[in-house]
Write a protein that holds these residues in place. Structure first.
Motif, mmCIF file in Angstrom:
data_model
loop_
_atom_site.group_PDB
_atom_site.id
_atom_site.type_symbol
_atom_site.label_atom_id
_atom_site.label_comp_id
_atom_site.label_asym_id
_atom_site.label_seq_id
_atom_site.Cartn_x
_atom_site.Cartn_y
_atom_site.Cartn_z
ATOM 1 N N ARG A 933 0.844 -1.211 0.000
ATOM 2 C CA ARG A 933 0.000 0.000 0.000
ATOM 3 C C ARG A 933 0.876 1.257 0.000
ATOM 4 N NH1 ARG A 933 -2.458 -1.201 4.063
ATOM 5 N NH2 ARG A 933 -4.328 -2.169 3.157
ATOM 6 N N ILE A 936 2.466 1.873 -3.476
ATOM 7 C CA ILE A 936 1.493 2.386 -4.442
ATOM 8 C C ILE A 936 1.197 3.851 -4.150
ATOM 9 C CG2 ILE A 936 -0.880 2.170 -5.266
ATOM 10 C CD1 ILE A 936 -0.630 -0.856 -4.707
ATOM 11 N N THR A 937 0.994 4.180 -2.893
ATOM 12 C CA THR A 937 0.711 5.572 -2.510
ATOM 13 C C THR A 937 1.890 6.472 -2.857
ATOM 14 O OG1 THR A 937 -0.675 4.778 -0.697
ATOM 15 C CG2 THR A 937 0.062 7.068 -0.601
ATOM 16 N N GLN A 940 2.043 7.041 -6.613
ATOM 17 C CA GLN A 940 1.024 7.985 -7.054
ATOM 18 C C GLN A 940 1.397 9.399 -6.666
ATOM 19 O OE1 GLN A 940 -2.391 6.273 -5.132
ATOM 20 N NE2 GLN A 940 -2.790 4.804 -6.817
ATOM 21 N N GLU A 945 4.165 5.536 -12.426
ATOM 22 C CA GLU A 945 3.361 4.349 -12.623
ATOM 23 C C GLU A 945 3.863 3.255 -11.705
ATOM 24 O OE1 GLU A 945 1.838 2.464 -16.661
ATOM 25 O OE2 GLU A 945 3.886 1.817 -16.219
ATOM 26 N N GLU A 961 -5.736 -4.116 -7.328
ATOM 27 C CA GLU A 961 -6.619 -3.144 -7.994
ATOM 28 C C GLU A 961 -7.303 -2.251 -6.962
ATOM 29 O OE1 GLU A 961 -10.565 -3.143 -10.897
ATOM 30 O OE2 GLU A 961 -9.417 -4.994 -10.559
ATOM 31 N N GLU A 962 -7.716 -2.834 -5.838
ATOM 32 C CA GLU A 962 -8.370 -2.061 -4.789
ATOM 33 C C GLU A 962 -7.419 -1.033 -4.174
ATOM 34 O OE1 GLU A 962 -9.697 -5.002 -2.095
ATOM 35 O OE2 GLU A 962 -11.453 -5.601 -3.304
ATOM 36 N N LEU A 963 -6.094 -1.368 -4.139
ATOM 37 C CA LEU A 963 -5.117 -0.437 -3.581
ATOM 38 C C LEU A 963 -4.728 0.656 -4.565
ATOM 39 C CD1 LEU A 963 -2.675 -2.833 -1.678
ATOM 40 C CD2 LEU A 963 -4.544 -1.475 -0.741
ATOM 41 N N GLY A 964 -5.137 0.524 -5.831
ATOM 42 C CA GLY A 964 -4.835 1.557 -6.817
ATOM 43 C C GLY A 964 -3.771 1.175 -7.811
ATOM 44 N N CYS A 965 -3.271 -0.083 -7.767
ATOM 45 C CA CYS A 965 -2.282 -0.545 -8.751
ATOM 46 C C CYS A 965 -3.020 -0.916 -10.024
ATOM 47 C CB CYS A 965 -1.510 -1.732 -8.195
ATOM 48 S SG CYS A 965 -0.258 -2.379 -9.333
ATOM 49 N N ARG A 966 -2.536 -0.409 -11.181
ATOM 50 C CA ARG A 966 -3.266 -0.591 -12.427
ATOM 51 C C ARG A 966 -2.499 -1.410 -13.478
ATOM 52 N NH1 ARG A 966 -6.511 0.693 -9.389
ATOM 53 N NH2 ARG A 966 -7.976 2.459 -9.423
#
Length: 989
Positions: A933, A936-937, A940, A945, A961-966
């Motif tokens: 987490r 990813i934060t 961002q 990326e 995906e829920e944590l924002g990784c795409r």
């Protein structure tokens, strides 16, 4: 022979006292005699000088005459000679060459030799010239000249060698032989088949022609008669049918060879059609046309009579070989027909070097002309000769020849042959000469002593008294034992006298004692004086003082075999002793051990307190090591701070030998670990020790490697430790060496492959691939990168491998640009630390992009955290330089290192890659969830990326995906694929 002592002269009758006036008269008479002696000596010297001058005049006249003869031979030679200068032009030629060329010398001098050849022969000439200039042996070829003025075509053979002419350096010397007539004859022979057949029928033997299919197409009358067949029966017959299976099988190897173009000849015993046994000599000659073998000629000659004669000659030759003296048989004109082995051994010539030559070839400048005249006169009269003559061997050395020559007459009393018997008497002649000059040599600067056969001293020269201190009267009547120093034992002298009686000669170094008690070294030569019947009459000793030489030799030996600082044996002497120790284990069966000792942190001592203190430590360590080991053990210094201890006789049991070696090793380590007092300051030093045991099957070279490898492991284990060599160490080292060698071959043999693992976005669309290196080993199959990448990094092979990966990835990008499906797909390439640290790495990337034409924006370089943090400032500068090309960067394995956030913000990164070690435990493990987490934060927040690698389950993908990784990469989507399978994956997606 040494002349005897002059007999005591009878006393002259007493003369009256001349008185004071008589003394002057006697003095004047002695002066006149001295002047007369000097004048006689001067007269003799002048006569000898005049004789030398006359000899020089004669030699000069002979030299001038030889020069004239050489020029005459050159000009009058029947073969043409041409000298080609360095610039390829004709420098000289003789008259025969003028006749062959058909033009005068003035017309061709300084012209290019190729201008004299037919145009089509000039390339052939250039090839011959090049071969001659590049090789030591002579070269030859045949050429057609330009048409002469008389219109006749001229064919010549050129024999070429490099050399000089009349002292002038020339490139090539040519011998020009006119072969026009031979060429004409060859042409005529080719045009006359009937003539050839007629000749074939008159050949004394069998002549036939066989095709490649081994069918006969021609056989002469001798061939037909031998096999009892007609021309019709022979025409087209198969060779196997004609010879029979057994004889055909014997000849088959020769048949196969001649059909490959190699002529054959061999001896064979055959049975004629009438059953008669005959010896034959067969020749198979290949018939070639433009290099192709069309068939072969068979020529068979009946040599039965020759074989019988050979057997007779063999018996005669065996008799000659059994004779110990040299035997030579000549014709009536004194040409050698045969010579036995003893003659060849005496003269040093091979048999083919003497056959056909006149025996005068053994004579030379020192041969007495009177002896030559006596031999010639006796042979001309057909009489016997016996005498001694000085001859020359093949190597130029001289020997005295005791020669006997007898004429051989035929039944009519005519002279047919001469038989010469020779015996080498050089040894006897030399001994006689040595004794003749002994009286002159007796006055030399070397000490000389003459004894009787029992060793009683009869005479000494002045140099003897000077070197030993003993006057002649003190030595005469004694034996040489008066000089005995006691350094050589009784066996030494017994062996010396034994050799003197067996061989008549002894030479060696010996220690003697002077009259004043001083011991000195001398080089002594003793020669026995032997009569013709072998009786020893005297011994002559010659000696010189070599004490200084021996001392110098001892110093040289010390410098060569001992360390100058510690006085320990050096590596050279250690290797010799180790080799002896290993050899001793073969005899005794006992184990030995070798210890490699390296002082820990010795360089720091040298750097901080100076080399003089470092030297004091080395000396003290050497003394301590010597005190620990036995007297029979060896302590050596290899150089620097490395010492070696060699132990022998550790017993026959491996366990006991290991125990003893370990106990001593700990003692060695402890004495080194004890503090040293160096210039009044205490210094603590440790030592790392590697130990290797050896037995009868070991070699010195391997033991050095084993002990060094054990020392390496001792250092890696924290220093100041003791480690024994384990074969597993060597096995690992061997595997590593093998892998390194195979890795180098893999680079040359293009065994590397790239596999590509797809990277997808949240909608499972392909947006990129990561290029992963694979090794397709020809024997072991696919080799894991974990097995070879670390070794490639260590050896530097990662540089050419990494460049190949970069080039291959860019070629793929260029290829994809023509496909709508792949035009926007990125390729990520891992860059090693060693590759990135190259000074020209940015230039390499630019050059690869320009060469391939790939879009820089689609190339992504993946760097590890450890690489980035090693040299942050240079890394940032190099990344910006590459970033300016349009290339993107990704930080691989993010989260496994210790990244500083301040540095991270300064790096021109486009992507952070979450290491699979965190993804593997998602969801469920709280620490990994928190780290993921955070990454990813952070990404961002820094507008980067974030991609997760190692995604293998849907649960992992949903959590990320829920944590924002795409962006994802892993087995859930695809394994790494070879290029062909990747194309199928893209087509399917």
């Amino acid at each position: 022979m040494i002349p005897p002592e002059p007999a005591t002269q009878p006393h002259s009758p007493p003369r009256a006292d001349p008185g004071p006036g008589g003394v002057g008269t006697a003095h004047e008479s002695a002066s006149r005699r001295a002047i007369d002696d000097v004048q006689r000596e001067l007269l003799l010297c002048r006569q000898e000088l005049d004789a030398h001058k006359e000899m020089l005049r004669e030699l000069r006249a002979e030299l001038d005459a030889a020069g004239i003869r050489y020029r005459d031979l050159y000009e009058q030679a029947p073969v043409g000679y041409v000298s080609i200068s360095q610039n390829g032009r004709i420098a000289a030629l003789n008259r025969a060459c003028e006749r062959v060329l058909g033009c005068a010398r003035e017309e061709v001098l300084q012209r290019s030799f190729s201008s004299l050849l037919a145009p089509e022969a000039r390339p052939q000439w250039q090839d011959l010239l090049a071969r001659t200039l590049s090789r030591d042996e002579h070269q030859n070829d045949e050429f057609l000249l330009r048409q002469r003025r008389d219109g006749a075509p001229v064919h010549v053979r050129l024999d070429c060698v490099r050399g000089v002419h009349n002292g002038e350096q020339v490139a090539v010397c040519l011998a020009v032989t006119d072969i026009s007539q031979r060429k004409q004859a060859e042409q005529a022979l080719l045009l006359s088949e009937n003539f050839a057949r007629a000749i074939a029928n008159h050949i004394p033997g069998m002549l036939g022609y066989w095709t490649r299919e081994l069918r006969c197409t021609f056989a002469n009358e001798g061939y037909l008669a031998w096999f009892g067949r007609t021309i019709e029966q022979m025409q087209g017959i198969r060779m196997q049918e004609l010879l029979g299976a057994e004889l055909f099988a014997k000849n088959e190897p020769y048949i196969r060879a001649v059909l490959r173009g190699k002529d054959q000849q061999f001896e064979r015993t055959l049975i004629k059609a009438n059953g008669e046994l005959s010896y034959t000599w067969a020749q198979y000659i290949a018939h070639k046309v433009e290099g192709e073998v069309l068939g072969f000629f068979v020529l068979v000659t009946d040599i039965t009579t020759v074989k019988l004669h050979q057997e007779q000659l063999r018996l005669s030759d065996a008799a000659l070989k059994a004779v110990s003296q040299g035997v030579v048989i000549t014709s009536h004109d004194q040409r050698i027909l045969t010579a036995n082995e003893a003659f060849l051994e005496i003269t040093g010539y091979a048999r083919d070097e003497v056959i056909g030559r006149n025996c005068r070839f053994l004579q030379g400048p020192l041969t007495d002309p009177r002896s030559i005249d006596a031999i010639r006169a006796a042979l001309d009269r057909g009489e016997e000769f016996s005498g001694e003559i000085l001859n020359y061997r093949q190597d130029g050395s001289v020997f005295w020849n005791d020669l006997s020559i007898s004429p051989v007459l035929d039944e009519q009393g005519r002279l047919n042959h001469f038989i010469g018997i020779t015996r080498d008497v050089t040894g006897r002649k030399c001994a006689e000469n040595e004794l003749r000059i002994a009286s002159v040599a007796f006055a030399s600067q070397s000490g000389m002593i003459i004894t009787d056969p029992q060793g009683i001293i009869l005479r000494v020269n002045p140099a003897f008294s000077r070197l030993t201190g003993y006057a002649p009267e003190e030595a005469i009547g004694q034996t040489p034992a008066m000089l005995n120093s006691g350094r050589q034992d009784r066996q030494f002298y017994e062996r010396m006298w034994q050799l003197l009686h067996e061989k008549g000669y002894w030479q060696g170094e010996i220690w003697n004692r002077r009259k004043n008690g001083q011991i000195y070294a001398e080089l002594l030569t003793v020669t026995a004086v032997v009569t013709p019947d072998g009786t020893i009459t005297h011994f002559v000793g010659n000696f010189s003082d070599i004490t200084e030489d021996r001392e110098a030799a001892a110093e040289i030996h010390r410098l060569a075999y001992y360390d100058a600082l510690t006085h320990l044996p050096n590596r050279r002497l250690l290797q010799d002793r180790l080799a002896q120790a290993v050899a001793a284990t073969v005899r005794s069966g006992h184990y030995g051990a070798i210890f490699f000792i390296d002082l820990d942190n010795f360089k720091a001592l040298n750097d901080t307190r100076g080399h003089d203190v470092g030297d004091l430590l080395l000396i003290e360590v050497a003394q301590r090591l010597r005190r620990v080991v036995r007297e029979s053990d060896t302590v050596a210094r290899q150089g620097g701070d490395e010492f070696v201890v060699l132990l022998e006789d550790l017993g026959e049991e491996l366990a006991w030998a290991t125990h003893q070696a370990k106990v001593l090793g700990e003692k060695l380590r402890e004495v080194i670990d004890t503090p040293f007092l160096l210039k009044n300051e205490e210094y603590h030093c440790g030592g790392s020790i590697g130990v290797a045991l050896f037995h009868e099957r070991d070699t010195a070279e391997n033991l050095f490697k084993h002990a060094d490898l054990a020392l390496y492991h001792a250092k890696n284990s924290g220093r100041n430790t003791l480690r024994f060599f384990d074969p597993a160490m060597q096995a690992a080292l061997d595997r590593r060496a093998t892998l390194e060698s195979e890795l180098r071959q893999a680079l040359k043999g293009r065994q590397f492959r790239l596999h590509y693992q797809p990277q997808v976005d949240i909608e499972r669309r392909l947006i990129g691939v990561e290029a992963l290196l694979r090794w397709q080993h020809p024997q072991r199959g696919m080799v894991s990168p974990n097995d070879f990448i670390p070794l490639a990094e260590e050896t530097g092979l990662i540089l050419p491998i990494g460049l190949w990966v970069l080039e291959t990835a860019c070629e793929l990008l260029k290829h994809w640009q023509g496909n709508a499906r792949t035009r926007g797909v990125q390729v990520a390439v891992n860059v090693s630390a060693r590759q990135f640290r190259q000074l020209d790495f940015a230039a390499q990337v630019q050059r690869v992009l320009e060469t391939s034409g790939a879009n820089p924006a689609l190339l992504k370089l993946e760097l590890t955290e450890s690489l980035v943090l090693e040299d942050v400032e240079n890394t940032i500068a190099k990344m910006h330089a590459i970033k300016a090309l349009g290339v993107q960067f990704s930080m691989d394995d993010f989260g496994t290192g210790y990244s500083s956030l301040s540095y991270l913000a300064r790096l021109p990164l486009d992507q952070l890659k979450i290491d699979q070690s965190f993804v593997r435990n998602l969801p469920g493990r709280k620490n990994d969830e928190t780290i993921t987490r955070t990454i990813i934060t952070m990404g961002q927040g820094l507008a980067m990326e974030v991609i997760a690698e190692g995604v293998e389950t849907e649960a992992q993908c949903v959590f990320l995906e829920e944590l924002g990784c795409r962006v994802y990469q892993g087995y859930l989507f695809s394994r790494p694929l070879p290029a062909e399978a990747l194309d199928a994956f893209i087509a399917g997606s």
